[in-house]
Motif scaffolding. Structure first.
Motif, PDB file in Angstrom:
ATOM      1  N   VAL A 162      20.241  84.847  65.628  1.00  0.00           N
ATOM      2  CA  VAL A 162      19.106  84.326  64.856  1.00  0.00           C
ATOM      3  C   VAL A 162      18.221  85.474  64.372  1.00  0.00           C
ATOM      4  O   VAL A 162      17.766  85.486  63.218  1.00  0.00           O
ATOM      5  N   ARG A 163      17.990  86.451  65.241  1.00  0.00           N
ATOM      6  CA  ARG A 163      17.190  87.608  64.828  1.00  0.00           C
ATOM      7  C   ARG A 163      17.858  88.368  63.689  1.00  0.00           C
ATOM      8  O   ARG A 163      17.190  88.885  62.784  1.00  0.00           O
ATOM      9  N   ALA A 164      19.193  88.450  63.742  1.00  0.00           N
ATOM     10  CA  ALA A 164      19.924  89.177  62.698  1.00  0.00           C
ATOM     11  C   ALA A 164      19.784  88.509  61.333  1.00  0.00           C
ATOM     12  O   ALA A 164      19.862  89.176  60.297  1.00  0.00           O
ATOM     13  N   VAL A 165      19.587  87.205  61.323  1.00  0.00           N
ATOM     14  CA  VAL A 165      19.398  86.490  60.056  1.00  0.00           C
ATOM     15  C   VAL A 165      18.067  86.875  59.413  1.00  0.00           C
ATOM     16  O   VAL A 165      17.986  87.195  58.228  1.00  0.00           O
ATOM     17  N   SER A 166      17.009  86.860  60.205  1.00  0.00           N
ATOM     18  CA  SER A 166      15.673  87.052  59.625  1.00  0.00           C
ATOM     19  C   SER A 166      15.279  88.512  59.471  1.00  0.00           C
ATOM     20  O   SER A 166      14.423  88.835  58.623  1.00  0.00           O
ATOM     21  N   ALA A 167      15.887  89.423  60.225  1.00  0.00           N
ATOM     22  CA  ALA A 167      15.465  90.826  60.191  1.00  0.00           C
ATOM     23  C   ALA A 167      15.492  91.432  58.784  1.00  0.00           C
ATOM     24  O   ALA A 167      14.501  92.051  58.362  1.00  0.00           O
ATOM     25  N   PRO A 168      16.578  91.283  58.019  1.00  0.00           N
ATOM     26  CA  PRO A 168      16.559  91.886  56.679  1.00  0.00           C
ATOM     27  C   PRO A 168      15.552  91.234  55.735  1.00  0.00           C
ATOM     28  O   PRO A 168      15.080  91.872  54.789  1.00  0.00           O
ATOM     29  N   LEU A 169      15.193  89.981  56.008  1.00  0.00           N
ATOM     30  CA  LEU A 169      14.217  89.294  55.164  1.00  0.00           C
ATOM     31  C   LEU A 169      12.815  89.848  55.414  1.00  0.00           C
ATOM     32  O   LEU A 169      12.050  90.102  54.471  1.00  0.00           O
ATOM     33  N   PRO A 179      13.013  92.066  46.176  1.00  0.00           N
ATOM     34  CA  PRO A 179      12.833  90.624  45.967  1.00  0.00           C
ATOM     35  C   PRO A 179      13.393  89.788  47.120  1.00  0.00           C
ATOM     36  O   PRO A 179      14.375  90.170  47.769  1.00  0.00           O
ATOM     37  N   LEU A 180      12.753  88.660  47.346  1.00  0.00           N
ATOM     38  CA  LEU A 180      13.196  87.678  48.333  1.00  0.00           C
ATOM     39  C   LEU A 180      13.503  86.382  47.594  1.00  0.00           C
ATOM     40  O   LEU A 180      12.625  85.827  46.936  1.00  0.00           O
ATOM     41  N   ASP A 181      14.754  85.923  47.688  1.00  0.00           N
ATOM     42  CA  ASP A 181      15.122  84.667  47.045  1.00  0.00           C
ATOM     43  C   ASP A 181      16.262  84.027  47.832  1.00  0.00           C
ATOM     44  O   ASP A 181      16.689  84.551  48.871  1.00  0.00           O
ATOM     45  N   GLU A 182      16.749  82.891  47.349  1.00  0.00           N
ATOM     46  CA  GLU A 182      17.788  82.172  48.091  1.00  0.00           C
ATOM     47  C   GLU A 182      19.088  82.967  48.180  1.00  0.00           C
ATOM     48  O   GLU A 182      19.805  82.874  49.175  1.00  0.00           O
ATOM     49  N   ALA A 183      19.399  83.755  47.153  1.00  0.00           N
ATOM     50  CA  ALA A 183      20.618  84.556  47.201  1.00  0.00           C
ATOM     51  C   ALA A 183      20.544  85.573  48.341  1.00  0.00           C
ATOM     52  O   ALA A 183      21.525  85.797  49.066  1.00  0.00           O
ATOM     53  N   ASP A 186      20.949  83.636  51.606  1.00  0.00           N
ATOM     54  CA  ASP A 186      22.342  83.241  51.857  1.00  0.00           C
ATOM     55  C   ASP A 186      23.180  84.435  52.310  1.00  0.00           C
ATOM     56  O   ASP A 186      24.051  84.313  53.174  1.00  0.00           O
ATOM     57  N   ARG A 187      22.915  85.600  51.722  1.00  0.00           N
ATOM     58  CA  ARG A 187      23.662  86.796  52.105  1.00  0.00           C
ATOM     59  C   ARG A 187      23.345  87.205  53.544  1.00  0.00           C
ATOM     60  O   ARG A 187      24.235  87.602  54.305  1.00  0.00           O
ATOM     61  N   ALA A 190      25.198  84.780  55.797  1.00  0.00           N
ATOM     62  CA  ALA A 190      26.636  85.027  55.800  1.00  0.00           C
ATOM     63  C   ALA A 190      26.980  86.278  56.605  1.00  0.00           C
ATOM     64  O   ALA A 190      27.974  86.304  57.347  1.00  0.00           O
ATOM     65  N   ALA A 191      26.162  87.318  56.473  1.00  0.00           N
ATOM     66  CA  ALA A 191      26.407  88.558  57.206  1.00  0.00           C
ATOM     67  C   ALA A 191      26.270  88.334  58.711  1.00  0.00           C
ATOM     68  O   ALA A 191      27.107  88.815  59.504  1.00  0.00           O
ATOM     69  N   ALA A 192      25.234  87.610  59.119  1.00  0.00           N
ATOM     70  CA  ALA A 192      25.037  87.343  60.544  1.00  0.00           C
ATOM     71  C   ALA A 192      26.169  86.488  61.100  1.00  0.00           C
ATOM     72  O   ALA A 192      26.664  86.718  62.210  1.00  0.00           O
ATOM     73  N   ALA A 193      26.601  85.484  60.322  1.00  0.00           N
ATOM     74  CA  ALA A 193      27.693  84.618  60.763  1.00  0.00           C
ATOM     75  C   ALA A 193      28.995  85.404  60.899  1.00  0.00           C
ATOM     76  O   ALA A 193      29.742  85.246  61.872  1.00  0.00           O
ATOM     77  N   ALA A 194      29.286  86.278  59.923  1.00  0.00           N
ATOM     78  CA  ALA A 194      30.515  87.073  59.971  1.00  0.00           C
ATOM     79  C   ALA A 194      30.512  88.009  61.174  1.00  0.00           C
ATOM     80  O   ALA A 194      31.528  88.150  61.880  1.00  0.00           O
TER      81      ALA A 194
END
Length: 203
Positions: A162-169, A179-183, A186-187, A190-194
């Motif tokens: 979960v931390r890996a998802v939000s850290a780059p944001l 920029p911060l957007d849905e793309a 999503d990336r 996807a990176a955290a899931a992979a």
């Protein structure tokens, strides 16, 4: 512990007291966004909230106590986690929620101000850590469920995913200014899931 034994700003009130708390916390958020933590003043917050200074000083006593309660309120108002039955869909929902929050005209500057305050005030930092611990714990359930479904290896550290998802944001918000957007959301998901599927987060 009796209700009166808690730290200022930690008692959960009802009725008129709840309305006063709501007004004061909104005023505190406005002041933080406009002026920053170093210029946050309890008397100014009381004026903005149209409540007596004595009420604010008695209940919160310090600006750090007020910000701590503001973070508690933000955690209480946070959207519950999504449960789609798919790890990547759940992580994408989490990432998009973070992006919506950080790009919101009010919430984005408010988070930035609180994070800045946490770098120079220990009590604010503690409250911020509690806030994120609550949010990470909430969303860790979707990773644990993915382990149970066999989507991820046993022993995967759900909180690290979960931390890996939000850290780059948050990096984009606070450091790079990209920029911060849905793309982007999503990336990040996807990176955290992979990485999680590859066993990167197995303890």
């Amino acid at each position: 512990m009796n209700a009166g034994d808690g730290e200022p700003g930690t008692v959960r009130p009802g009725g008129r007291t709840a309305r006063v708390r709501e007004s004061v916390l909104r005023a505190a958020g406005d002041a933080l966004v406009e002026q920053g933590f170093d210029r946050l003043d309890l008397a100014d917050v009381a004026r903005r909230a149209e409540v007596g200074k004595t009420t604010v000083y008695r209940r919160w006593s310090t600006t750090a106590g007020l910000v701590a309660d503001l973070l508690t309120d933000m955690a209480e108002q946070s959207v519950p986690r999504t449960d789609t039955g798919s790890l990547e869909e759940d992580l994408r929902a989490n990432a998009r929620l973070v992006v919506r929050t950080l790009t919101d005209a009010r919430q984005g500057p408010l988070f930035a101000a609180v994070i800045a305050a946490a770098t120079c005030d220990a009590r604010t930092a503690e409250a911020l850590h509690r806030f994120y611990a609550v949010r990470v714990e909430e969303w860790a359930g979707c990773v644990d469920a993915a382990v149970g479904r066999g989507e991820l290896p046993a022993g995967t550290d759900a909180r690290e995913v979960v931390r890996a998802v939000s850290a780059p944001l948050y990096y984009r918000l606070l450091a790079s200014g990209d920029p911060l957007d849905e793309a982007v959301a999503d990336r990040a998901a996807a990176a955290a899931a992979a990485a999680a599927r590859a066993g990167v987060y197995v303890s």
